[in-house]
Design a protein around this motif. Structure first.
Motif, PDB file in Angstrom:
ATOM      1  N   LEU A 262       0.841  -1.185   0.000  1.00  0.00           N
ATOM      2  CA  LEU A 262       0.000   0.000   0.000  1.00  0.00           C
ATOM      3  C   LEU A 262       0.879   1.239   0.000  1.00  0.00           C
ATOM      4  O   LEU A 262       1.866   1.297   0.730  1.00  0.00           O
ATOM      5  CB  LEU A 262      -0.887  -0.011   1.253  1.00  0.00           C
ATOM      6  CG  LEU A 262      -1.975   1.042   1.421  1.00  0.00           C
ATOM      7  CD1 LEU A 262      -3.012   0.960   0.306  1.00  0.00           C
ATOM      8  CD2 LEU A 262      -2.657   0.876   2.788  1.00  0.00           C
ATOM      9  N   THR A 263       0.535   2.232  -0.834  1.00  0.00           N
ATOM     10  CA  THR A 263       1.261   3.506  -0.841  1.00  0.00           C
ATOM     11  C   THR A 263       0.275   4.658  -0.746  1.00  0.00           C
ATOM     12  O   THR A 263      -0.860   4.572  -1.225  1.00  0.00           O
ATOM     13  CB  THR A 263       2.122   3.693  -2.112  1.00  0.00           C
ATOM     14  OG1 THR A 263       1.283   3.971  -3.244  1.00  0.00           O
ATOM     15  CG2 THR A 263       2.975   2.464  -2.387  1.00  0.00           C
ATOM     16  N   PHE A 264       0.740   5.747  -0.130  1.00  0.00           N
ATOM     17  CA  PHE A 264      -0.042   6.979  -0.039  1.00  0.00           C
ATOM     18  C   PHE A 264       0.834   8.154  -0.453  1.00  0.00           C
ATOM     19  O   PHE A 264       2.018   8.206  -0.129  1.00  0.00           O
ATOM     20  CB  PHE A 264      -0.526   7.234   1.395  1.00  0.00           C
ATOM     21  CG  PHE A 264      -1.615   6.329   1.860  1.00  0.00           C
ATOM     22  CD1 PHE A 264      -2.934   6.563   1.518  1.00  0.00           C
ATOM     23  CD2 PHE A 264      -1.306   5.234   2.652  1.00  0.00           C
ATOM     24  CE1 PHE A 264      -3.933   5.730   1.968  1.00  0.00           C
ATOM     25  CE2 PHE A 264      -2.308   4.397   3.105  1.00  0.00           C
ATOM     26  CZ  PHE A 264      -3.629   4.640   2.762  1.00  0.00           C
ATOM     27  N   ASN A 265       0.221   9.113  -1.116  1.00  0.00           N
ATOM     28  CA  ASN A 265       0.899  10.381  -1.374  1.00  0.00           C
ATOM     29  C   ASN A 265      -0.111  11.498  -1.502  1.00  0.00           C
ATOM     30  O   ASN A 265      -1.312  11.270  -1.682  1.00  0.00           O
ATOM     31  CB  ASN A 265       1.777  10.313  -2.631  1.00  0.00           C
ATOM     32  CG  ASN A 265       1.006  10.243  -3.925  1.00  0.00           C
ATOM     33  OD1 ASN A 265       0.581   9.146  -4.336  1.00  0.00           O
ATOM     34  ND2 ASN A 265       0.830  11.358  -4.608  1.00  0.00           N
ATOM     35  N   GLY A 266       0.384  12.726  -1.389  1.00  0.00           N
ATOM     36  CA  GLY A 266      -0.421  13.920  -1.581  1.00  0.00           C
ATOM     37  C   GLY A 266       0.096  14.674  -2.797  1.00  0.00           C
ATOM     38  O   GLY A 266       0.303  14.106  -3.851  1.00  0.00           O
TER      39      GLY A 266
END
Length: 801
Positions: free
Chosen positions: A276-280
């Protein structure tokens, strides 16, 4: 050109009372529904779609919630001069206070921050706001990870990496470096620069590793991240960073970035533990699933609302991990919305966003997905009902949102609100195709027609006649004009531009708007926009030269530009710049957030003399950075209004690369119900019985209404006087016709002309006696209340008296 202003003014009275339209804001806000706002929110939440999970005891499972804080930069920047004066707190503080308060009820073991903690790395007060907010989590013993975004470092050039910075001069490390990270019991260590860190948190008897990586990681930092994973070979990994995947111009589709692909190839794909990856960073919400080198799925999620209403409106991500039922449920929620004072709420204040990338479920067989590196992975005790539902219940408890505002497409070209005080209203609907030189664009409200300036007079040696066209295809759906003028191939480096202008003697040229104003237009930026060729282009300008205005103070920026202009910055932000009537105050500016390319938006600029503010509304929502201490415009006499270009140093420059729809100027502030995105007021239907309520013969009914509206007129006898039941004439008449006279109804349909008048011929003639006339006007499926009139016909049909 104008840099981003450092001290924006407070929002005007008009902004505070405006509910806005129900448009999706820059593709970031889902359409309003009763489940999101309104008195029935709590009941509707229980009936949410299949992404919400039932909260009954039978559905108890092994669950926890991961919280995600997207870009907080505007919360930090505008806490002191916007949020606290207006509301009493700021979204950042409310977000962390809420997470601290509900951590036990939602079983939140960990919170992640995606970077852009502040907006200006060199401004200490912004760091203090962020420090206060994150200290709330520390005081509540809620662990978190944090990382720098491009706004958190002194040089955000994306060609630089963390190894290129002067680390001793980076404020981020003073506020959120390794010395602070150790306050979190989950902290495992940082990379050599101190800008990246990792954490290990435990939930439901299992451990997860979070990699929080800097804005632009060097090869050394990527190698460090690989080593961290190697040292924890059995832990599932969640990668957080500021920039990874982007969102396409449709506002929903994910797209890869060059840097994101580098991280994929060198870190994500080779490490099966990263699931899982998150970015803004990129404005909006998007997600995609890719297969790594092991053939397993990796879900990548983008979440960033800084350019939405109120600088992001406090939206954060809540991910419920259901280890029993093998799914991750995401919802986008705002504790800030439900915290706000009731009288400050607008239609954009939705506790939840429910678009396709804002609320969703990921099916993931945890045991299978993690089996290659964590064969013992499994759920904990199944003792928790739905945490997704619990979060909704907590946020909606006691919350009464504003009534939803609905809009509908226009039913005709005349389906828009007419407003007294309209000075000019330029429309393109009567034109089509290539707009010839000197072609006239009508002002439907007065004597201020525009014309296309001939190429020989435009100052552009590279322009072509075909550069300007009028289109009726794919225009803004709420513009009743149904047309727009488009400027193709504008290029400031090649001096290619075309534009429209009012005549020098147009009355609107010399209006200073000292009693306030509303200026609105529809704009679309061409998808081929680039900073090099189109930055600082202008769509609408009151031409002239500021330097010649009496009392105008010198400024570094735009000293010889026009007194008033609406355009787009190098960062794709709308900029409204004006010199007010009191010239000595100098330039006043309002700024939007970043605007998505190739998408129509409605822009309204409202100057309110009650508090001397100019508020910019984009698709109905007031922007965060508005202009204060401003009233009206300082102008050069007889200088024209322009569409399609800027005017600097007494010549046209920086042509608009895109389209402009109908544009209107009103001499006072107005609200959304009177804007061009609204619909015509059907209550203004009038019926004219010019001969009074007694007529010898009624041959025609006339009146006024909304141009293009259908008028239905029904006439019914209420007390006929001839033939008269029992009267001798009546008996004779029946004998002649061999039948009695029946009741008589007439129904006539007509259409209101462009000048707002209508007429309906009454044929055959009405009988003698009293009649009731009822008239309604309609546009599409909207119909006015009936207008009634009673009159008496004094002559019977065929009588020649």
């Amino acid at each position: 050109m104008h840099p981003t202003p450092t001290v924006p003014a407070r929002t005007s009275r008009t902004a505070r009372r405006a509910a806005g339209t129900a448009l999706a804001l820059l593709g970031l806000l889902a359409p309003l529904t009763v489940a999101q706002t309104g008195p029935a929110a709590a009941d509707a939440a229980a009936a949410a779609d299949d992404t919400a999970v039932s909260g009954t005891a039978e559905d108890a499972a092994s669950r926890f919630t991961l919280a995600v804080l997207p870009d907080t930069q505007f919360y930090s920047r505008y806490s002191g001069d916007q949020f606290v004066p207006r509301y009493g707190s700021d979204p950042y503080q409310v977000q962390t206070e809420w997470l601290a308060d509900v951590q036990d009820e939602l079983r939140i073991p960990f919170t992640t921050h995606l970077g852009d903690v502040v907006d200006r790395a060199g401004v200490e007060n912004e760091w203090r706001v962020a420090d206060t907010a994150m200290s709330t989590l520390e005081a509540a013993s809620l662990p978190y990870s944090i990382l720098p975004g491009n706004h958190d470092v002194r040089n955000s050039d994306d060609r630089l990496t963390d190894e290129d910075y002067d680390l001793d001069a980076e404020p981020y490390l003073d506020w959120f470096g390794p010395e602070r990270a150790v306050r979190n019991e989950t902290y495992g260590g940082s990379d050599p620069t101190g800008l990246s860190q990792y954490h290990v948190f435990e939930a439901e008897g299992q451990q997860f590793l979070v990699l929080a990586m800097t804005w632009r990681a060097s090869d050394t930092t990527i190698a460090w991240a690989n080593e961290v994973i190697d040292r924890h070979p059995t832990l599932p990994v969640i990668l957080t960073t500021h920039s990874l995947i982007d969102v396409d111009t449709d506002g929903t589709t994910a797209k890869d970035t060059e840097y994101g692909l580098t991280l994929w190839d060198e870190l994500i794909a080779p490490n099966d533990q990263i699931f899982l990856t998150f970015n803004g960073h990129f404005h909006g919400a998007a997600r995609q699933t890719r297969l790594n080198d092991a053939g397993h799925e990796v879900t990548q999620i983008l979440i960033d609302y800084q350019m939405a209403y109120d600088g992001g409106n406090g939206y954060l991500g809540l991910l419920e991990f259901d280890l029993t039922n093998d799914r991750i449920s995401m919802q986008t929620a705002s504790p800030w919305v439900t915290w706000k004072p009731q009288d400050s709420l607008t239609a954009y204040d939705q506790p939840f966003l429910e678009g396709p990338n804002q609320q969703f479920t990921i099916d993931i067989d945890f045991s299978d997905r993690f089996g290659g590196f964590a064969p013992e992975f499994g759920p904990g005790t199944p003792d928790e009902p739905s945490l997704t539902q619990r979060a909704r219940d907590l946020l909606l408890d006691g919350f009464t949102g504003p009534d939803p505002v609905t809009t509908q497409p226009p039913a005709s070209t005349g389906d828009y609100p007419r407003v007294d005080g309209t000075l000019a209203h330029w429309r393109f609907g009567t034109l089509d195709g290539v707009l010839p030189e000197n072609a006239v664009v009508p002002d439907v409200a007065g004597d201020n027609d525009m014309h296309r300036v001939p190429i020989s007079e435009s100052g552009s040696p590279t322009a072509h006649v075909e550069d300007v066209t009028v289109t009726h295809d794919q225009v803004h759906p709420l513009s009743s004009d149904g047309a727009a003028v488009c400027f193709a191939d504008s290029d400031k480096t090649a001096q290619r531009l075309s534009y429209l202008a009012t005549d020098a003697d147009a009355p609107v040229n010399d209006v200073d708007l000292a009693d306030g104003y509303t200026i609105e237009t529809f704009l679309k930026i061409d998808g081929g926009f680039t900073e090099d060729t189109n930055a600082w282009m202008k769509a609408l300008v009151r031409s002239g030269n500021r330097s010649r205005l009496p009392g105008m103070p010198w400024s570094r920026w735009d000293y010889t530009a026009s007194p008033v202009a609406l355009g787009l910055s190098n960062l794709k932000e709308f900029q409204w710049t004006e010199v007010p009537v009191e010239t000595t105050k100098g330039d006043r500016t309002a700024w939007s957030g970043e605007i998505i390319l190739d998408r129509w938006v409605h822009v309204a600029l409202v100057n309110d003399p009650a508090d001397s503010t100019t508020t910019m509304y984009v698709d109905g929502a007031p922007v965060l950075r508005n202009a204060g201490d401003t009233l009206g415009h300082s102008i050069e006499q007889d200088m024209p209004w322009l569409i399609g270009t800027d005017w600097v140093d007494d010549h046209a420059t920086n042509g608009w690369h895109g389209c402009v729809g109908e544009t209107r100027v009103i001499d006072h502030p107005t609200g959304p119900e009177e804007w061009l995105t609204g619909r015509a007021d059907l209550g203004g239907l009038a019926v004219d019985l010019s001969d009074g309520d007694r007529v010898r013969h009624l041959r025609e009914v006339t009146g006024t209404g909304v141009p293009g509206a259908t008028v239905d007129v029904t006439i019914e006898p209420t007390r006929p006087t001839w033939p008269w039941a029992g009267h001798r004439d009546d008996r004779d008449h029946r004998d002649r016709d061999h039948r009695p006279w029946p009741p008589e109804n007439r129904r006539i349909t007509t259409v209101v002309d462009d000048d707002g008048t209508w007429s309906a011929r009454v044929h055959p003639q009405l009988r003698k006696g009293e009649h009731t006339l009822r008239a309604t006007q309609s546009l599409g499926d909207r119909e006015s209340a009936p207008v009634e009139a009673t009159f008496t016909v004094t002559r019977r049909p065929g009588h020649r008296g």
